[in-house]
Write a protein that holds these residues in place. Sequence first.
Motif, PDB file in Angstrom:
ATOM      1  N   LEU A   1      -6.398 113.390 -43.902  1.00 46.92           N
ATOM      2  CA  LEU A   1      -5.114 113.541 -43.210  1.00 46.92           C
ATOM      3  C   LEU A   1      -5.177 114.750 -42.276  1.00 46.92           C
ATOM      4  O   LEU A   1      -5.804 115.753 -42.593  1.00 46.92           O
TER       5      LEU A   1
ATOM      6  N   TYR B   1      -6.045  99.719 -53.611  1.00 41.53           N
ATOM      7  CA  TYR B   1      -4.974  98.725 -53.566  1.00 41.53           C
ATOM      8  C   TYR B   1      -4.163  98.880 -52.289  1.00 41.53           C
ATOM      9  O   TYR B   1      -4.258  99.895 -51.602  1.00 41.53           O
TER      10      TYR B   1
ATOM     11  N   PHE C   1      -2.333 112.574 -56.957  1.00 42.51           N
ATOM     12  CA  PHE C   1      -3.277 111.794 -57.743  1.00 42.51           C
ATOM     13  C   PHE C   1      -3.083 110.326 -57.411  1.00 42.51           C
ATOM     14  O   PHE C   1      -1.942 109.871 -57.267  1.00 42.51           O
TER      15      PHE C   1
HETATM   16  P1  AMP Z   1      -4.661 110.611 -50.009  1.00 42.34           P
HETATM   17  O1  AMP Z   1      -3.167 110.396 -50.025  1.00 42.34           O
HETATM   18  O2  AMP Z   1      -5.360 109.669 -49.078  1.00 42.34           O
HETATM   19  O3  AMP Z   1      -5.042 112.041 -49.861  1.00 42.34           O
HETATM   20  O4  AMP Z   1      -5.196 110.162 -51.441  1.00 42.34           O
HETATM   21  C1  AMP Z   1      -4.857 110.828 -52.635  1.00 42.34           C
HETATM   22  C2  AMP Z   1      -5.346 109.987 -53.783  1.00 42.34           C
HETATM   23  O5  AMP Z   1      -4.688 108.723 -53.759  1.00 42.34           O
HETATM   24  C3  AMP Z   1      -6.823 109.642 -53.700  1.00 42.34           C
HETATM   25  O6  AMP Z   1      -7.591 110.645 -54.313  1.00 42.34           O
HETATM   26  C4  AMP Z   1      -6.902 108.341 -54.463  1.00 42.34           C
HETATM   27  O7  AMP Z   1      -6.983 108.612 -55.845  1.00 42.34           O
HETATM   28  C5  AMP Z   1      -5.568 107.715 -54.221  1.00 42.34           C
HETATM   29  N1  AMP Z   1      -5.644 106.606 -53.259  1.00 42.34           N
HETATM   30  C6  AMP Z   1      -5.680 106.666 -51.918  1.00 42.34           C
HETATM   31  N2  AMP Z   1      -5.732 105.435 -51.382  1.00 42.34           N
HETATM   32  C7  AMP Z   1      -5.731 104.567 -52.419  1.00 42.34           C
HETATM   33  C8  AMP Z   1      -5.738 103.132 -52.535  1.00 42.34           C
HETATM   34  N3  AMP Z   1      -5.759 102.343 -51.477  1.00 42.34           N
HETATM   35  N4  AMP Z   1      -5.698 102.588 -53.785  1.00 42.34           N
HETATM   36  C9  AMP Z   1      -5.648 103.377 -54.885  1.00 42.34           C
HETATM   37  N5  AMP Z   1      -5.627 104.716 -54.837  1.00 42.34           N
HETATM   38  C10 AMP Z   1      -5.669 105.311 -53.622  1.00 42.34           C
END
Ligand code: AMP
Length: 416
Positions: A257, A119, A302
Amino acid sequence: MIQKIKGTYDVYGDLSKKHDYVRKLFQAVCESYNYNYIETPLLERSELFHRGVGETTDIVTKETYDFTDRGGRNNTIRPEGTAGIARCILENKLYNNLPLKLWYYGSMYRYERPQKGRYRELRQMGIETYGSHNPIVDAEVISLGYNFLKELGLKNIKVKLNSIGKSETRNKYREALIDYFKGNIDEFCEDCKERLNKNPLRILDCKIDGDKDIVKNAPSILDYLSDEEKEYFNKIKEYLDSLEVEYIVDNRLVRGLDYYTETVFEYVTEKNEFGSIGGGGRYDKLLSSLDGPDIPAIGFAFGFDRVISEIENEEIKLNINEELDCYILTVSENESNFALELANKLRMCGFKIDLDLTGKNMKSQFKEADRYKTKLVMIIGEDEIKNNEVTIRDNITKEETKVSVDNIVDYFDVNL
Ligand code: AMP
């Protein structure tokens, strides 16, 4: 009609009950590990994310919602939680009271291509732990997330685990990867071509190129770890074994990241339909990269929306308490005030009470009581008021009892 923005969705009805349940359970699990709630602004200076999350990350190069405000300053609507919390820790000198154990929940914004599980407005809940570089802390953090998913009832969860070493190791590994990939760079997608010199580790988890043999056979970071880093990583695994966390070592896991050092991990499901449901790692250099003191840290987030989808995929029945304790029925509007006062009294004692204040007839009020799945129904008419009592009907057995208004709280205490 004005419609919602692409990549966002509304939370109402059954979905809102699930959201509420999952958020509360996460809070309870965090509190049981002695984490405190933290909330930081949705808006931050753009520079924070450029320096904190990293100039070469997909998030910063392609996905942030940036705008110039009316005062000409560059702001960003937060794409993740860690950088804002780091800013808050520095600005308020929270590092004077270590360790810091913080949990958060909130919406993040990334301009990604919307699809199932992805999303533009995404919700995340996560934790941030500052103040120690010790494998037992890594294990505790990883197990907190794992235990939360288990408590939700999810069965198909595993933790993917890797160490990407400290910066010296990573620099050596970077060079090795550039050497390994550079002869074949024409085979790669446009993003990976760019990544080769800027951030070659990201080629390893590229969604397009990640499954090619050349990527699968790339040198492993684990062969580049120093003895000390290896020992650290092995200790985490030992602790996870004793905490009965199911994990798989995945030497291609690097995470998106820039701030990660050493430990990185992801919570994945068996089907892994839309990517990981959560992820995190260590970021020992994040505070110092923002001009703060050198304080080690580790955390995860999460994807709240993905946790909800997994609950639906695995058809988990959440223990959501939808029942009312009591629905109050009035024979006519003459009893409304009496009913409202009683409702007030019972609500103040912690009971979940509702009543109709719009003068519906008795039949509709009984229907309403069933819709709310109430345990008790209280009936108030002219006679009841005269005798300072109410009629209480058990909504399952349909048994009726007269109870004096003076004893009503005791009656509820005993019967609910
Ligand atoms: P990050 O902050 O990129 O390390 O992501 C942590 C978690 O956030 C991921 O494991 C996904 O479950 C969730 N996430 C990241 N991007 C999205 C997105 N665009 N839509 C929904 N969930 C996301």
